[in-house]
Design a protein around this motif. Structure first.
Motif, mmCIF file in Angstrom:
data_model
loop_
_atom_site.group_PDB
_atom_site.id
_atom_site.type_symbol
_atom_site.label_atom_id
_atom_site.label_comp_id
_atom_site.label_asym_id
_atom_site.label_seq_id
_atom_site.Cartn_x
_atom_site.Cartn_y
_atom_site.Cartn_z
ATOM 1 N N LEU A 239 -8.433 8.805 4.742
ATOM 2 C CA LEU A 239 -9.032 7.563 5.198
ATOM 3 C C LEU A 239 -8.736 6.454 4.184
ATOM 4 O O LEU A 239 -8.954 6.609 2.986
ATOM 5 C CB LEU A 239 -10.545 7.751 5.342
ATOM 6 N N PHE B 82 -14.831 9.285 11.534
ATOM 7 C CA PHE B 82 -14.352 7.948 11.181
ATOM 8 C C PHE B 82 -12.827 7.912 11.196
ATOM 9 O O PHE B 82 -12.163 8.912 10.928
ATOM 10 C CB PHE B 82 -14.869 7.566 9.789
ATOM 11 N N ARG B 83 -12.288 6.722 11.479
ATOM 12 C CA ARG B 83 -10.844 6.541 11.491
ATOM 13 C C ARG B 83 -10.522 5.087 11.193
ATOM 14 O O ARG B 83 -11.340 4.193 11.401
ATOM 15 C CB ARG B 83 -10.257 6.936 12.845
ATOM 16 N N ASN B 84 -9.309 4.861 10.700
ATOM 17 C CA ASN B 84 -8.816 3.493 10.522
ATOM 18 C C ASN B 84 -8.277 2.987 11.845
ATOM 19 O O ASN B 84 -7.562 3.699 12.552
ATOM 20 C CB ASN B 84 -7.728 3.456 9.459
ATOM 21 N N THR C 229 -15.972 4.151 14.141
ATOM 22 C CA THR C 229 -16.576 5.462 14.372
ATOM 23 C C THR C 229 -16.234 5.986 15.761
ATOM 24 O O THR C 229 -15.937 5.225 16.688
ATOM 25 C CB THR C 229 -18.105 5.387 14.243
ATOM 26 N N ARG D 287 -18.880 0.270 10.985
ATOM 27 C CA ARG D 287 -18.603 1.577 10.385
ATOM 28 C C ARG D 287 -19.869 2.249 9.872
ATOM 29 O O ARG D 287 -19.801 3.195 9.090
ATOM 30 C CB ARG D 287 -17.612 1.425 9.231
ATOM 31 N N GLN E 295 -6.902 -2.145 8.252
ATOM 32 C CA GLN E 295 -7.385 -0.767 8.089
ATOM 33 C C GLN E 295 -8.888 -0.669 8.381
ATOM 34 O O GLN E 295 -9.638 0.037 7.695
ATOM 35 C CB GLN E 295 -7.083 -0.244 6.680
ATOM 36 N N THR E 296 -9.323 -1.377 9.420
ATOM 37 C CA THR E 296 -10.735 -1.369 9.789
ATOM 38 C C THR E 296 -11.209 0.059 10.065
ATOM 39 O O THR E 296 -10.575 0.806 10.812
ATOM 40 C CB THR E 296 -10.954 -2.222 11.045
ATOM 41 N N ILE E 297 -12.331 0.437 9.452
ATOM 42 C CA ILE E 297 -12.903 1.759 9.676
ATOM 43 C C ILE E 297 -13.876 1.682 10.844
ATOM 44 O O ILE E 297 -14.822 0.889 10.834
ATOM 45 C CB ILE E 297 -13.623 2.275 8.417
ATOM 46 N N PRO F 237 -13.720 3.990 1.655
ATOM 47 C CA PRO F 237 -14.660 4.801 2.432
ATOM 48 C C PRO F 237 -15.695 5.458 1.539
ATOM 49 O O PRO F 237 -15.455 5.734 0.364
ATOM 50 C CB PRO F 237 -13.757 5.839 3.102
ATOM 51 N N GLU G 196 -18.323 9.246 4.858
ATOM 52 C CA GLU G 196 -17.225 9.041 5.805
ATOM 53 C C GLU G 196 -16.082 10.004 5.547
ATOM 54 O O GLU G 196 -15.350 10.376 6.463
ATOM 55 C CB GLU G 196 -16.738 7.587 5.711
ATOM 56 N N GLU H 189 -10.616 -0.411 3.574
ATOM 57 C CA GLU H 189 -10.460 -1.664 4.299
ATOM 58 C C GLU H 189 -10.089 -2.778 3.324
ATOM 59 O O GLU H 189 -10.599 -2.831 2.205
ATOM 60 C CB GLU H 189 -11.765 -2.045 5.007
#
Length: 747
Positions: A532, A578-580, A568, A161, A564-566, A516, A520, A535
């Motif tokens: 967002l 960025f997104r989960n 790119t 991320r 909920q891994t962030i 975040p 982000e 994590e």
């Protein structure tokens, strides 16, 4: 008559002086050590002769401090008579080295976590222009440098991320939080001379250190000054690199100060990758009494460096030294001036209870012209950390309780403009930003048996982000928008069992979370991604350590589950968003073996050491869908599954030395679909030189080295999921450097 009385007085004074004779020897070989500097509590220091002997005339018992390059600094109190002192050579034997991780100063064998130490010897194996090579010799740790001074830290794959900068890793400098409350770390503000040792805690460590799933890096500056020392370094290298440093340290009573100034410049391997960094550091240590110590430090950093940008495969093949089209014309770069100041106190209430408290203040002036826009930020932050330590008994067994808290906040005026030929144009949007984070922590370490310790720790965490939009040229909403993350309790449970004084096993169960960052949430095209999520992860770990004689062995296996891994991605305009991404499944093994083939201070070859570090990261996405694409089961983006580092270090009696390092990095997936990879590569670095001390006062060193000896083509920090296939950030080809160091010890 007066003359007679004077003679009698001088005779009595002379007879009242006691004679203390000290002989200093090597602890292992019992060989006398010449040129050892011995500083008495009162009076001037002296140097041992060729027989390792010196003498003092004193009227009372005194404390003496012994200093010699390559040996541990020790202190001892002596009265009249003859005494022998044994100095211990500096070593990274696991059964001897002490680390302060988790606020508990214990030998590494007694630590119930995966911890690696980066020593001063590790830093001196390479060119000393950055921290990259030294950290990358350690299993599970990878620092990337996309351009000179543009760092990313990956501990167990945590840089997924972080398209730029340091995120998801907590950094402390001399026990002070160096990571901003928004979760980012300007690690490039520090020069290597501001760091003497580092401890890296791998995996979630929120029980003591707050937010972060990637781990913690504890950086430490030079130790307390002994006597007086003036030093200067100078180095030159390929691509227009020059670096010089001037430093002075002075003991004052039981305290003292250290100051240094460093200037480093280079033209860079690629277009638009020049670097100009100047750093001034001043640190003070004052022993107020037997109960109280005060430490202060000031860091002033002026940093400017270019951002060449990523290339696609065709551009890389045509000319890897070129910058991304538009980077030069738009002066894509970073200019950052910062002041960081802190004051800390250690107070011992009793032999069992003590408190350590630090406060800091920092200012930051940041400008970032980029191809698509021009960002300006001015801000300041402040915070502090305090801990109480109690050493006592429970049911007759040793019990250590640590409790405290940390608080940080920052205020920033941020403006984004259009960029016209590298000059800020019309404002696009402007915000007042505030980031706040804090936590309380508690930890108990109980020795259930002589060789069995249980650790239980908790932290209670809170954090929030505020974006107060002042201007939005696109007619978007203005006003205050806030994101508060629910308070979260982060536990850690660990066991440590020692088979004997040289080996042991440990196991731990820990959790972590990482909200975040503002970068982000607030992206460069003006959108606010306040939805967002943070994590959250849980880590299972088991390890074995052996440190006996000439052999060190450190083995670790872990299983980390992250929700909920962030991740790119890049939009068609080239803006990183960025997104989960659902969850990831991360299994890994880490191994480090070091062996001293020769260790004899009386032989021609005094040290010959070899070492190997292996990292196996077998990470995959689970339950990750993006539109019609299902990436579940794919390898985690940006993570090499296998890395192997081998080292050889040679030191001789005349002072000649050689350091050799080989690093193999397996292929790396560069997009979530696993359709593009960076090829595996072999990186070889070597340094050789000569270092000696003379008359106990002069220290001289001349050295040279070569990086990327095999002239390998590789990227040190690829762009992940970029638009237009701009994955590659080419690293320098084969390049040379050389320099000299000189120091004078005045008494």
């Amino acid at each position: 008559m007066n003359r007679i009385f004077t003679i009698i007085f001088l005779l009595i004074s002379t007879l009242s002086q006691a004679q203390i004779q000290i002989k200093v020897i090597d602890e292992k070989t019992q060989v006398p050590l010449e040129n050892v500097r011995v500083q008495p509590e009162k009076g001037k220091a002296q140097i041992t002769n060729s027989s390792g002997i010196l003498a003092f005339s004193v009227s009372e018992n005194q404390n003496f401090t012994f200093f010699k390059s390559g040996y541990e600094v020790i202190s001892a109190t002596f009265g009249a008579g003859e005494h022998t002192v044994e100095l211990i050579e500096k070593s990274l034997n696991l059964s001897e080295i002490t680390v302060s991780a988790f606020e508990s100063e214990r030998p590494l064998l007694e630590q119930s976590a995966s911890i690696v130490v980066v020593s001063e010897q590790d830093f001196n194996r390479f060119n000393e222009t950055s921290i990259v090579n030294s950290f990358n010799t350690k299993p599970g740790v990878r620092i990337e440098e996309r351009a000179p001074a543009s760092y990313r830290i990956s501990i167990r794959g945590s840089s997924i991320r972080a398209p730029f900068g340091v995120r998801n890793v907590k950094v402390y400098w001399n026990e002070v939080p160096f990571t901003s409350p928004d979760g980012t770390t300007a690690l490039n503000l520090l020069d290597l001379s501001n760091i003497r040792t580092a401890e890296v805690i791998k995996g979630p460590s929120g029980s003591i250190y707050g937010a972060g799933n990637g781990g913690v890096v504890n950086l430490n500056s030079p130790a307390n000054p002994i006597g007086g020392r003036v030093s200067a370094d100078f180095m030159v290298g390929d691509f227009g690199m020059t670096r010089y440093r001037f430093g002075v340290s002075q003991q004052v009573g039981n305290g003292g100060f250290e100051a240094s100034y460093v200037s480093q410049k280079s033209d860079g391997y690629r277009e638009q990758s020049a670097l100009d960094r100047q750093v001034f550091q001043l640190g003070g240590f004052f022993s107020v009494s037997d109960k109280q110590e005060i430490r202060t430090q000031v860091l002033i950093s002026d940093l400017n460096y270019g951002i060449p940008g990523g290339l696609n495969a065709d551009q890389l093949a045509a000319d890897p030294t070129q910058a991304r089209p538009g980077s030069v014309a738009q002066n894509s770069s970073i200019s950052q001036q910062s002041v960081f100041a802190s004051i800390g106190q250690l107070y011992k209430f009793s032999p069992k209870i003590k408190n350590s408290t630090t406060f800091y203040l920092n200012t930051n002036d940041f400008e970032n012209p980029f191809i698509l826009d021009y960002k300006k930020e001015v801000g300041f932050g402040f915070g502090g950390r305090t801990k109480f330590t109690y050493d006592g008994k429970l049911a007759g067994k040793d019990l250590r309780i640590i409790a405290g808290g940390e608080y940080q906040t920052s205020l920033t005026d941020a403006q984004n403009f259009g960029n016209v030929n590298g000059v800020a144009d019309t404002v696009r949007f402007a915000d007042k930003l505030r980031a706040t984070q804090g936590f309380l922590f508690q930890q108990a370490e109980w020795d259930l048996m002589e060789n069995f310790m249980v650790t239980f720790a908790l932290s209670e965490n809170f954090s929030s982000l505020e974006v107060n939009r002042q201007i939005d040229a696109s007619s978007g909403a203005t006003g205050l928008q806030t994101r508060k993350f629910d308070p979260i309790v982060v536990p850690r449970f660990a066991l440590n069992f020692q088979f004997d004084d040289f080996s042991g096993v440990y196991g731990s169960l820990s959790s972590g979370f990482s909200p975040p960052t503002i970068d982000e949430v607030r992206t460069n095209e003006g959108s606010l991604n306040l939805d967002l999520e943070a994590e959250k992860g849980i880590n299972y770990e088991i390890g074995y350590r052996l440190g006996k004689g000439k052999l060190n062995l450190d083995l670790t296996a872990f299983y980390f589950m992250l929700d909920q891994t962030i991740t790119t991605y890049t939009n068609p305009q080239g803006v990183v968003l960025f997104r989960n991404a659902g969850s990831t499944d991360q299994k890994g093994i880490e191994a480090a073996i070091d062996y001293a083939l020769i260790r004899n201070q009386s032989a021609f070859v005094r040290d010959l050491k070899i070492g190997t570090a292996f990292t196996g990261n077998y990470f995959t996405f689970t339950n990750y869908k993006k539109g019609d694409n299902d990436y579940s089961g794919n390898d985690l983006t940006g993570v090499s599954p296998n890395t192997l580092v081998s080292r050889l270090d040679l030191r001789t009696a005349p002072g000649f030395y050689l350091n050799f390092t080989h690093q193999y990095v397996d292929e790396i997936p560069l997009n979530d679909a696993n359709t593009v990879y960076q090829d595996a590569y072999n990186l070889v670095n070597t340094r050789f030189g000569w270092a000696r001390s003379f008359a106990g006062k002069w220290e001289l060193e001349a050295f040279a080295g070569v990086d990327n000896l095999l002239n390998e083509s590789y990227s040190m920090g690829n762009d992940l999921n970029p638009f237009g296939g701009r994955y590659y950030q080419p690293a320098p080809t084969r390049n040379w450097y050389g320099g000299v160091k000189v120091a004078f010890l005045y008494l």
